[in-house]
Design a protein around this motif. Structure first.
Motif, short mmCIF file in Angstrom:
data_model
loop_
_atom_site.label_atom_id
_atom_site.label_comp_id
_atom_site.label_asym_id
_atom_site.label_seq_id
_atom_site.Cartn_x
_atom_site.Cartn_y
_atom_site.Cartn_z
N ILE A 1 -33.44 29.27 -5.29
CA ILE A 1 -34.12 29.06 -3.40
C ILE A 1 -33.17 27.95 -3.45
O ILE A 1 -31.96 27.98 -1.94
CB ILE A 1 -35.27 28.41 -3.14
CG1 ILE A 1 -36.12 29.68 -3.31
CG2 ILE A 1 -35.44 28.04 -2.11
CD1 ILE A 1 -37.90 29.43 -3.62
N ALA A 2 -32.89 26.53 -3.96
CA ALA A 2 -31.93 25.97 -3.26
C ALA A 2 -30.46 26.48 -3.74
O ALA A 2 -29.76 25.94 -2.66
CB ALA A 2 -31.95 24.63 -4.13
N ALA A 3 -29.93 26.93 -4.95
CA ALA A 3 -28.72 27.80 -4.49
C ALA A 3 -28.71 28.74 -3.14
O ALA A 3 -27.56 28.44 -2.68
CB ALA A 3 -28.56 28.02 -6.02
N GLU A 4 -28.82 29.65 -3.52
CA GLU A 4 -29.19 30.63 -2.46
C GLU A 4 -28.81 29.48 -0.58
O GLU A 4 -28.13 30.12 0.11
CB GLU A 4 -30.38 31.65 -2.00
CG GLU A 4 -30.68 32.23 -0.90
CD GLU A 4 -29.03 33.25 -0.88
OE1 GLU A 4 -28.48 33.59 -0.27
OE2 GLU A 4 -28.32 33.76 -2.08
N LYS A 5 -29.66 28.40 -1.13
CA LYS A 5 -29.47 27.75 0.80
C LYS A 5 -27.78 26.86 0.36
O LYS A 5 -27.12 27.37 1.65
CB LYS A 5 -30.45 26.05 0.59
CG LYS A 5 -30.25 26.26 2.28
CD LYS A 5 -30.98 24.80 1.97
CE LYS A 5 -31.31 22.76 3.39
NZ LYS A 5 -31.92 22.48 3.30
N MET A 6 -27.88 26.68 -0.44
CA MET A 6 -26.26 26.14 -0.44
C MET A 6 -25.24 27.31 -0.14
O MET A 6 -24.68 26.88 0.39
CB MET A 6 -26.06 25.78 -1.68
CG MET A 6 -24.59 24.79 -2.03
SD MET A 6 -24.18 23.87 -3.95
CE MET A 6 -25.30 22.58 -3.62
N VAL A 7 -25.63 28.42 -0.95
CA VAL A 7 -24.90 29.80 -0.75
C VAL A 7 -24.30 30.31 0.96
O VAL A 7 -23.30 30.49 1.51
CB VAL A 7 -25.26 30.96 -1.42
CG1 VAL A 7 -24.21 31.87 -1.18
CG2 VAL A 7 -25.00 30.31 -2.89
N ARG A 8 -25.52 29.55 1.73
CA ARG A 8 -25.87 29.82 3.42
C ARG A 8 -24.95 29.03 3.92
O ARG A 8 -24.10 29.44 4.84
CB ARG A 8 -26.77 30.71 3.58
CG ARG A 8 -27.50 31.33 2.46
CD ARG A 8 -29.25 32.63 4.05
NE ARG A 8 -29.58 30.98 3.53
CZ ARG A 8 -31.35 30.22 2.79
NH1 ARG A 8 -30.89 31.49 2.24
NH2 ARG A 8 -32.38 29.72 3.52
N GLU A 9 -24.89 27.60 3.58
CA GLU A 9 -24.44 26.54 3.93
C GLU A 9 -23.28 26.94 4.06
O GLU A 9 -22.11 27.01 4.85
CB GLU A 9 -25.08 25.82 3.55
CG GLU A 9 -26.53 25.21 3.99
CD GLU A 9 -26.52 23.57 3.55
OE1 GLU A 9 -25.75 23.33 2.23
OE2 GLU A 9 -27.71 23.39 3.38
#
Length: 275
Positions: A136-144
């Motif tokens: 979840i945290a990695a996906e958030k960084m990717v979206r940013e």
């Protein structure tokens, strides 16, 4: 000694599972400075078992103060075996013997290749998230990061001629992540006009003759170690009205974890130049 190694082998080989379902690793160790940065950004502190000693050095690490709260290893099996990590993360280069020995002892060792392009970063982050249970945290960084890239794609202003100037009079050329960052942010990399690739030496005289409007450098608290820092104070640069953009110190060590922040920084500083 053999008995100790056998016990460690059994402990490390034991799969961490409940009813056949894998769960998050709880004792993650890193042998790579860039992976240290991702651990600190994406993984809960309680699950970080060890970071590299370079992370605790402010000359190399922008998160040195934070890293000093953890056990810092020197890339040796002797450092990690007593701590019994359930996941060891490593890069392609460095600690080769340690990776082999830990694998032979039954520890879970995963090698992640560091990204070479912006496109690589998303895949790199997703893989890191899968291995560490921080999807979840990695996906958030990717979206940013993807949001920042979308903003860049919408910028139709004329590129500003610039050099990315690194320590010891090196400029950033083609086939580098830094070149891609500055180009996407709306700067024309003059090193490409000189057909330079990777990190290439460029004398101060040649830099001035190329007439860049902007020089991008990394600010540093350890200025004595950086010729780039000394060169940007040269009177010839001020005489030619070149603008200096300073990015966070130690940026070149690991761009991937802070790529979105770097892009935002470049966007804002470019706006200040054209307004």
């Amino acid at each position: 000694m053999r008995r100790l190694l056998f016990v460690l082998f059994i402990a490390a080989c034991s799969s961490i599972s409940v009813a056949g379902e894998s769960i998050k690793p709880q004792r993650i160790a890193s042998l790579n400075l860039c992976l240290d940065a991702l651990l600190l950004k994406l993984v809960e502190p309680a699950r970080i078992n060890s970071l590299t000693y370079l992370s605790g050095n402010p000359q190399f690490s922008p998160f040195a103060q934070q890293a000093q709260h953890y056990y810092l290893n020197r890339g040796l099996a002797e450092d990690l075996v007593p701590r019994n990590p359930d996941l060891v993360l490593a890069g392609d280069f460095g600690a080769g013997d340690t990776k082999v020995l830990l694998s032979q002892l039954g520890f879970s060792v995963e090698t992640l290749s560091l990204p070479r392009t912006l496109a690589d970063i998303s895949e790199h982050l997703h893989r890191f998230g899968e291995l560490t249970g921080s999807e979840i945290a990695a996906e958030k960084m990717v979206r940013e990061l993807e949001m920042q890239l979308t903003r860049l794609d919408a910028d139709s202003s004329k590129p500003i001629p610039a050099f990315w100037y690194a320590s010891n009079s090196y400029v950033v050329g083609a086939d580098t992540l830094e070149n891609e960052l500055m180009t996407r942010a709306g700067f024309h990399n003059l090193a490409l006009d000189k057909h330079l690739s990777g990190f290439a030496r460029l004398d101060l005289e040649d830099l001035i003759l190329a007439q860049p409007q902007v020089i991008i450098v990394e600010s540093s608290d350890v200025q004595a170690f950086s010729l780039a820092q000394e060169y940007v104070q040269h009177p010839a640069l001020r005489k030619n009205n070149m603008r200096i953009i300073k990015l966070p110190a130690t940026l070149s060590v690991c761009i991937a974890p802070i790529a979105a922040e770097v892009i935002e920084n470049l966007i804002q500083q470019k706006k200040s130049l054209v307004n």
